[in-house]
Enzyme design. Structure first.
Site, PDB file in Angstrom:
ATOM      1  CD  GLU A   1      18.687  59.617  20.890  1.00 29.59           C
ATOM      2  OE1 GLU A   1      17.647  58.922  20.786  1.00 29.59           O
ATOM      3  OE2 GLU A   1      18.766  60.785  20.495  1.00 29.59           O
TER       4      GLU A   1
ATOM      5  CE1 TYR B   1      30.688  60.412  33.025  1.00 33.19           C
ATOM      6  CE2 TYR B   1      32.214  60.342  31.175  1.00 33.19           C
ATOM      7  CZ  TYR B   1      31.190  60.969  31.864  1.00 33.19           C
ATOM      8  OH  TYR B   1      30.663  62.139  31.388  1.00 33.19           O
TER       9      TYR B   1
ATOM     10  CB  ALA C   1      34.669  63.229  31.950  1.00 37.42           C
TER      11      ALA C   1
HETATM   12  C1  LIG Z   1      32.906  65.293  34.187  1.00 35.06           C
HETATM   13  C2  LIG Z   1      32.233  65.737  35.467  1.00 35.06           C
HETATM   14  C3  LIG Z   1      30.723  65.499  35.381  1.00 35.06           C
HETATM   15  C4  LIG Z   1      32.795  64.888  36.643  1.00 35.06           C
HETATM   16  O1  LIG Z   1      32.201  65.324  37.830  1.00 35.06           O
HETATM   17  P1  LIG Z   1      33.144  65.766  39.060  1.00 35.06           P
HETATM   18  O2  LIG Z   1      32.269  66.021  40.225  1.00 35.06           O
HETATM   19  O3  LIG Z   1      34.039  66.876  38.630  1.00 35.06           O
HETATM   20  O4  LIG Z   1      34.020  64.438  39.254  1.00 35.06           O
HETATM   21  P2  LIG Z   1      34.486  63.746  40.618  1.00 35.06           P
HETATM   22  O5  LIG Z   1      35.018  64.775  41.550  1.00 35.06           O
HETATM   23  O6  LIG Z   1      33.396  62.869  41.134  1.00 35.06           O
HETATM   24  O7  LIG Z   1      35.636  62.768  40.111  1.00 35.06           O
HETATM   25  C5  LIG Z   1      36.684  63.256  39.330  1.00 35.06           C
HETATM   26  C6  LIG Z   1      37.858  62.312  39.434  1.00 35.06           C
HETATM   27  O8  LIG Z   1      38.796  62.665  38.418  1.00 35.06           O
HETATM   28  C7  LIG Z   1      40.052  62.888  39.008  1.00 35.06           C
HETATM   29  N1  LIG Z   1      40.718  63.889  38.178  1.00 35.06           N
HETATM   30  C8  LIG Z   1      40.508  65.214  38.122  1.00 35.06           C
HETATM   31  N2  LIG Z   1      41.334  65.761  37.214  1.00 35.06           N
HETATM   32  C9  LIG Z   1      42.048  64.750  36.675  1.00 35.06           C
HETATM   33  C10 LIG Z   1      43.071  64.674  35.696  1.00 35.06           C
HETATM   34  N3  LIG Z   1      43.499  65.764  35.055  1.00 35.06           N
HETATM   35  N4  LIG Z   1      43.589  63.455  35.407  1.00 35.06           N
HETATM   36  C11 LIG Z   1      43.150  62.337  36.034  1.00 35.06           C
HETATM   37  N5  LIG Z   1      42.181  62.352  36.989  1.00 35.06           N
HETATM   38  C12 LIG Z   1      41.653  63.551  37.290  1.00 35.06           C
HETATM   39  C13 LIG Z   1      39.752  63.339  40.422  1.00 35.06           C
HETATM   40  O9  LIG Z   1      40.870  63.151  41.260  1.00 35.06           O
HETATM   41  C14 LIG Z   1      38.591  62.388  40.753  1.00 35.06           C
HETATM   42  O10 LIG Z   1      39.043  61.075  41.007  1.00 35.06           O
HETATM   43  P3  LIG Z   1      39.229  60.506  42.527  1.00 35.06           P
HETATM   44  O11 LIG Z   1      37.899  60.660  43.214  1.00 35.06           O
HETATM   45  O12 LIG Z   1      39.649  59.084  42.322  1.00 35.06           O
HETATM   46  O13 LIG Z   1      40.270  61.372  43.164  1.00 35.06           O
HETATM   47  C15 LIG Z   1      32.498  67.271  35.747  1.00 35.06           C
HETATM   48  O14 LIG Z   1      33.861  67.477  36.026  1.00 35.06           O
HETATM   49  C16 LIG Z   1      32.084  68.141  34.569  1.00 35.06           C
HETATM   50  O15 LIG Z   1      30.924  68.356  34.361  1.00 35.06           O
HETATM   51  N6  LIG Z   1      33.071  68.649  33.794  1.00 35.06           N
HETATM   52  C17 LIG Z   1      32.807  69.566  32.675  1.00 35.06           C
HETATM   53  C18 LIG Z   1      31.895  68.972  31.585  1.00 35.06           C
HETATM   54  C19 LIG Z   1      32.280  67.549  31.205  1.00 35.06           C
HETATM   55  O16 LIG Z   1      33.446  67.214  31.027  1.00 35.06           O
HETATM   56  N7  LIG Z   1      31.252  66.696  31.042  1.00 35.06           N
HETATM   57  C20 LIG Z   1      31.443  65.301  30.628  1.00 35.06           C
HETATM   58  C21 LIG Z   1      31.412  65.197  29.161  1.00 35.06           C
HETATM   59  S1  LIG Z   1      31.603  63.506  28.606  1.00 35.06           S
END
Ligand SMILES: CC(C)(COP(=O)(O)OP(=O)(O)OC[C@H]1O[C@@H](n2cnc3c(N)ncnc32)[C@H](O)[C@@H]1OP(=O)(O)O)[C@@H](O)C(=O)NCCC(=O)NCCS
Length: 181
Positions: free
Chosen positions: A85, A145, A141
């Site tokens: 949006e 963020y 996620a």
């Molecule tokens: C959310 C999403 C877009 C993030 O993208 P990504 O490439 O996986 O994320 P990144 O690797 O850039 O960063 C993830 C961070 O979370 C951390 N992390 C992973 N699992 C974690 C957990 N269980 N608890 C805390 N931190 C966690 C990682 O260590 C990393 O942090 P760091 O770089 O400080 O070490 C992706 O995981 C995704 O699409 N997930 C499924 C769908 C989803 O959740 N979408 C968002 C809906 S709001």
């Protein structure tokens, strides 16, 4: 590294497979499984929206099939992101993202792709605030963020019902002045 491009009709089969993976769908605002026909309808609706809100495909470079041994690489789609949006008056937009390929989670790709879209939102669309909703148990996620500078602005208590229980949704926001050029 990631790059963004527009979603094409040819992407809908893989997009349906991604959104039908329960681990992906359950972290999104999608409750029901989606057929290819649902995806087609959604795609048609997207084409009629403001271009600023039409979705992008996230691609990353992976070893290329037969050429992999020779170090060949190709760009492959791994997810979708965009502004849901957008108000041109308040210059606020809601942001959403998912990486549908689980093997690509936790490699920095989602944060990289989000940064690209948000930079475009601030520097080209002249947005002032980007915000999002995220389930409070989605630690990966939320961390992604936070790395982009988003802060928690609010908690929608018992906003979600999943797996037999209610849970909270967080609202996170990022202002133009908080985002590095
Ligand atoms: C959310 C999403 C877009 C993030 O993208 P990504 O490439 O996986 O994320 P990144 O690797 O850039 O960063 C993830 C961070 O979370 C951390 N992390 C992973 N699992 C974690 C957990 N269980 N608890 C805390 N931190 C966690 C990682 O260590 C990393 O942090 P760091 O770089 O400080 O070490 C992706 O995981 C995704 O699409 N997930 C499924 C769908 C989803 O959740 N979408 C968002 C809906 S709001």
């Amino acid at each position: 590294m990631t790059r963004l491009r527009r979603l094409e009709r040819d992407d809908l089969t893989i997009a349906a497979a991604w959104t039908n993976d329960p681990d992906v769908r359950n972290s999104l605002l999608i409750v029901y499984p989606l057929s290819l026909e649902h995806e087609n309808e959604w795609f048609q609706a997207q084409l009629r929206r403001d271009p600023a809100c039409q979705p992008f495909v996230i691609e990353t470079e992976v070893p290329a099939g037969a050429d992999a041994a020779a170090g060949g690489k190709e760009w492959r789609p791994i997810g979708v992101l965009g502004f849901h949006e957008l108000s041109w008056r308040t210059r606020c937009a809601e942001f959403g993202i998912f990486i549908g390929e689980r093997t690509q989670w936790g490699r920095g790709l989602g944060t990289d792709a989000a940064r690209t879209l948000i930079r475009w939102g601030f520097l080209e669309l002249n947005l002032n605030r980007v915000w999002l909703r995220v389930f409070d148990d989605n630690a990966r996620a939320i961390r992604s963020y936070e790395k982009l500078g988003f802060v928690v602005e609010g908690r929608l208590r018992q906003d979600r019902y999943h797996d037999g229980r209610h849970s909270d949704t967080l609202v996170m926001g990022l202002l133009r002045g908080e985002f590095p050029d």
